[in-house]
Design a protein around this motif. Structure first.
Motif, PDB file in Angstrom:
ATOM      1  N   SER A 156     -11.359  -3.343  -9.437  1.00 30.89           N
ATOM      2  CA  SER A 156     -10.330  -2.406  -8.980  1.00 30.89           C
ATOM      3  C   SER A 156     -11.011  -1.193  -8.363  1.00 30.89           C
ATOM      4  O   SER A 156     -12.225  -0.998  -8.532  1.00 30.89           O
ATOM      5  CB  SER A 156      -9.479  -1.923 -10.165  1.00 30.89           C
ATOM      6  OG  SER A 156     -10.278  -1.150 -11.035  1.00 30.89           O
ATOM      7  N   TYR A 199      -7.848  11.472  -4.904  1.00 30.82           N
ATOM      8  CA  TYR A 199      -7.430  10.405  -5.824  1.00 30.82           C
ATOM      9  C   TYR A 199      -8.560   9.394  -5.934  1.00 30.82           C
ATOM     10  O   TYR A 199      -9.000   8.824  -4.927  1.00 30.82           O
ATOM     11  CB  TYR A 199      -6.158   9.706  -5.319  1.00 30.82           C
ATOM     12  CG  TYR A 199      -5.648   8.662  -6.291  1.00 30.82           C
ATOM     13  CD1 TYR A 199      -5.098   9.056  -7.518  1.00 30.82           C
ATOM     14  CD2 TYR A 199      -5.736   7.303  -6.019  1.00 30.82           C
ATOM     15  CE1 TYR A 199      -4.643   8.106  -8.429  1.00 30.82           C
ATOM     16  CE2 TYR A 199      -5.277   6.349  -6.930  1.00 30.82           C
ATOM     17  CZ  TYR A 199      -4.736   6.758  -8.136  1.00 30.82           C
ATOM     18  OH  TYR A 199      -4.287   5.822  -9.039  1.00 30.82           O
ATOM     19  N   GLY A 236      -8.555   6.902  -8.567  1.00 29.29           N
ATOM     20  CA  GLY A 236      -8.153   5.998  -9.631  1.00 29.29           C
ATOM     21  C   GLY A 236      -7.797   6.753 -10.882  1.00 29.29           C
ATOM     22  O   GLY A 236      -7.673   7.988 -10.889  1.00 29.29           O
ATOM     23  N   GLU A 271     -12.616  11.062  -0.620  1.00 34.59           N
ATOM     24  CA  GLU A 271     -12.018  10.041   0.239  1.00 34.59           C
ATOM     25  C   GLU A 271     -12.204  10.547   1.669  1.00 34.59           C
ATOM     26  O   GLU A 271     -11.827  11.692   1.958  1.00 34.59           O
ATOM     27  CB  GLU A 271     -10.512   9.926  -0.028  1.00 34.59           C
ATOM     28  CG  GLU A 271     -10.123   9.596  -1.454  1.00 34.59           C
ATOM     29  CD  GLU A 271      -8.672  10.018  -1.710  1.00 34.59           C
ATOM     30  OE1 GLU A 271      -8.429  11.159  -2.187  1.00 34.59           O
ATOM     31  OE2 GLU A 271      -7.769   9.214  -1.422  1.00 34.59           O
ATOM     32  N   LYS A 286      -8.954  -3.086  -3.058  1.00 36.99           N
ATOM     33  CA  LYS A 286      -7.775  -3.385  -2.227  1.00 36.99           C
ATOM     34  C   LYS A 286      -8.062  -4.409  -1.127  1.00 36.99           C
ATOM     35  O   LYS A 286      -8.003  -5.606  -1.352  1.00 36.99           O
ATOM     36  CB  LYS A 286      -7.223  -2.085  -1.630  1.00 36.99           C
ATOM     37  CG  LYS A 286      -6.696  -1.111  -2.704  1.00 36.99           C
ATOM     38  CD  LYS A 286      -5.962   0.039  -2.080  1.00 36.99           C
ATOM     39  CE  LYS A 286      -5.587   1.133  -3.051  1.00 36.99           C
ATOM     40  NZ  LYS A 286      -4.361   0.931  -3.772  1.00 36.99           N
TER      41      LYS A 286
HETATM   42  C1  PLP Z   1      -9.180   6.312  -2.802  1.00 39.39           C
HETATM   43  C2  PLP Z   1      -8.797   5.526  -3.996  1.00 39.39           C
HETATM   44  N1  PLP Z   1      -9.677   5.360  -4.997  1.00 39.39           N
HETATM   45  C3  PLP Z   1      -9.377   4.638  -6.091  1.00 39.39           C
HETATM   46  C4  PLP Z   1      -8.164   4.039  -6.222  1.00 39.39           C
HETATM   47  C5  PLP Z   1      -7.837   3.266  -7.463  1.00 39.39           C
HETATM   48  O1  PLP Z   1      -7.708   1.923  -7.209  1.00 39.39           O
HETATM   49  P1  PLP Z   1      -7.051   0.958  -8.302  1.00 39.39           P
HETATM   50  O2  PLP Z   1      -5.606   1.277  -8.366  1.00 39.39           O
HETATM   51  O3  PLP Z   1      -7.364  -0.419  -7.748  1.00 39.39           O
HETATM   52  O4  PLP Z   1      -7.763   1.198  -9.597  1.00 39.39           O
HETATM   53  C6  PLP Z   1      -7.215   4.170  -5.211  1.00 39.39           C
HETATM   54  C7  PLP Z   1      -5.884   3.541  -5.329  1.00 39.39           C
HETATM   55  O5  PLP Z   1      -4.977   3.802  -4.578  1.00 39.39           O
HETATM   56  C8  PLP Z   1      -7.532   4.944  -4.074  1.00 39.39           C
HETATM   57  O6  PLP Z   1      -6.650   5.140  -3.081  1.00 39.39           O
END
Ligand code: PLP
Length: 442
Positions: free
Chosen positions: A114, A148, A150, A222, A284
């Motif tokens: 994930s 963000y 996670g 990000e 993703k």
């Molecule tokens: C930039 C970013 N990092 C981490 C995550 C977390 O991913 P997950 O929901 O697969 O744990 C997300 C989820 O939207 C994300 O947009």
């Protein structure tokens, strides 16, 4: 059509739904029973245009044959192989295929399940890297407001979304944050990268001065902040962060869980912005969201730093039972084949200006106070209802679903990120749905 379409579970209480208004949902459930290409089918047989690639993940569209077939045959051949001290051929094949399309310098891949796990993995790698290089005091992590990363403890600590943090105690120590880059007074309605805000990268120098570079392991951002409502980096901002990190020996981590795999019209955001980080976290789109998978890309320098000591010893005490799970690998290989055969990792670039014009045609519609876009991502920011933040955008989301479109909202921002197979006609259709619901909501 499958019988499942006719079945609606009659007791919804057992399942505690993630990131969901559970009570609202269970009063008026929005149930998806099937999907194909650009559309979902609801349990009552309605077609829903997918404006969000599921949750920013179904980049190749739904139920694509190569992915389905790859999963089916892998499940019948090798279902599971231990991830520790054992291997299986397709996990190595996948790692090579990923390195082939990764930004230059990214030569090794560590598998997770994930985005959250990719982030934890990257943060641990960064701290451990400095330790194996003899700089064990470099433990501090720098994130960014509104980021963000996670939902695990490392991710919410470096993340900057208040509601994801405030319920969960003191989080990790030794974390600091850059300011976010959202400057609506100066940048509202910018098409693509905003003009103003590059100087916000200099805040990293202030943080370095405060803590001293010798205590800082990594900066994580990000490249385009997605889940907070699509904040596009000001021109030159990411290059500046790279320069400052390099100057002070700090690792730069790009969290490309959303921007990876073609979302901006390039394979990765690192390609789009021409900035090479030291670590890239993904998930993703790596497996089209079909089977959970994440991948962390690292440079040779980072990987090789760990490859010391007695050869029978484990070099990095980290990993997951399902790291490189064979069926997830098969899904990812089917996904990469689909991306390659259909040119999807660059298709966003062909559609970007059409997408931009369509989105910005919403300027002047009720409640709209800003529109942002890059690649195949878009955001429409709404004026919140006084004293009732998030309600207006949430109503728009529910009404859009009733009309036949899946959109996503965060706060009072509508975020759009369709599968990369979307046609121009479907872009028009999606934007028309948004226009209509903006005219309907209070
Ligand atoms: C930039 C970013 N990092 C981490 C995550 C977390 O991913 P997950 O929901 O697969 O744990 C997300 C989820 O939207 C994300 O947009």
């Amino acid at each position: 059509m499958s019988n499942r379409l006719k079945v609606t579970p009659n007791d919804l209480s057992a399942f505690w739904m993630p990131f969901t208004a559970n009570r609202q949902f269970k009063q008026a459930p929005r149930m998806l029973a099937a999907a194909k290409d650009m559309h979902y089918t609801t349990t009552d047989g309605r077609q829903i245009l997918d404006g969000t690639a599921g949750l920013w993940c179904v980049n190749a569209g739904h139920c694509r044959p190569k992915i389905t077939e790859a999963i089916q045959s892998q499940a019948a051949e090798l279902d599971y192989a231990p991830a520790f001290q054992m291997g299986h051929p397709i996990v190595f094949e996948l790692a090579n295929r990923l390195v082939d399309i990764a930004p230059k310098g990214m030569e090794h891949v560590f598998f997770t399940n994930s985005g959250s796990e990719s982030v934890e993995t990257a943060l641990k790698m960064a701290i451990a890297y400095h330790r194996v290089k003899g700089e064990g005091a470099r433990t501090r992590l720098i994130g960014r407001e509104r980021g963000y990363h996670g939902v695990n403890f490392g991710g919410i600590s470096v993340g900057g979304i208040v509601s994801n943090r405030k319920m969960f105690g003191t989080l990790l120590g030794g974390v600091d944050h850059l300011p976010h880059t959202h400057l609506p007074a100066k940048n509202a309605y910018t098409r693509g990268e905003p003009e103003y805000g590059v100087e916000l990268a200099n805040e990293l120098e202030r943080i370095v001065t405060l803590h001293d570079a010798s205590t800082i392991a990594a900066v994580i951002v990000e490249p385009v902040a997605g889940s907070t409502g699509v904040l596009i980096p000001p021109k030159g901002y990411l290059k500046k962060l790279r320069e400052i990190c390099t100057k002070h020996g700090i690792l730069l981590i790009f969290d490309e869980v959303i921007t990876g795999f073609g979302r901006l019209g390039t394979p990765f955001a690192a390609d789009y912005f021409d900035v090479t980080p030291d670590i890239i976290t993904t998930a993703k789109g790596v497996s089209n969201g079909v089977i959970p998978m994440g991948a962390v890309f690292v440079t040779k320098d980072i990987h090789d730093a760990f490859m010391t000591g007695p050869e029978h010893m484990i070099e990095f005490f980290h990993g997951y039972t399902y790291s490189g799970n064979p069926i997830a690998c098969a899904a990812a290989l089917g996904t990469l084949d689909t991306y390659r055969d259909e040119g999807l990792l660059t298709r966003g670039a062909e559609l970007a200006s059409y997408w931009e014009d369509a989105l910005h045609s919403l300027k002047g519609e009720p409640h709209v106070i800003d529109i942002r876009n890059i690649g195949l991502i878009g955001a429409i920011e709404l004026e919140p209802i006084a004293g009732n933040p998030t309600k207006r955008a949430f109503s728009a989301f529910v009404k859009a679903f009733e009309r036949g479109a899946l959109i996503r909202t965060t706060g009072d921002i509508i975020a759009l990120s369709p599968p990369l197979i979307i046609t121009k006609g479907q872009i028009d259709e999606l934007i028309d749905h948004v226009r209509e619901v903006l005219r309907m909501v209070d």
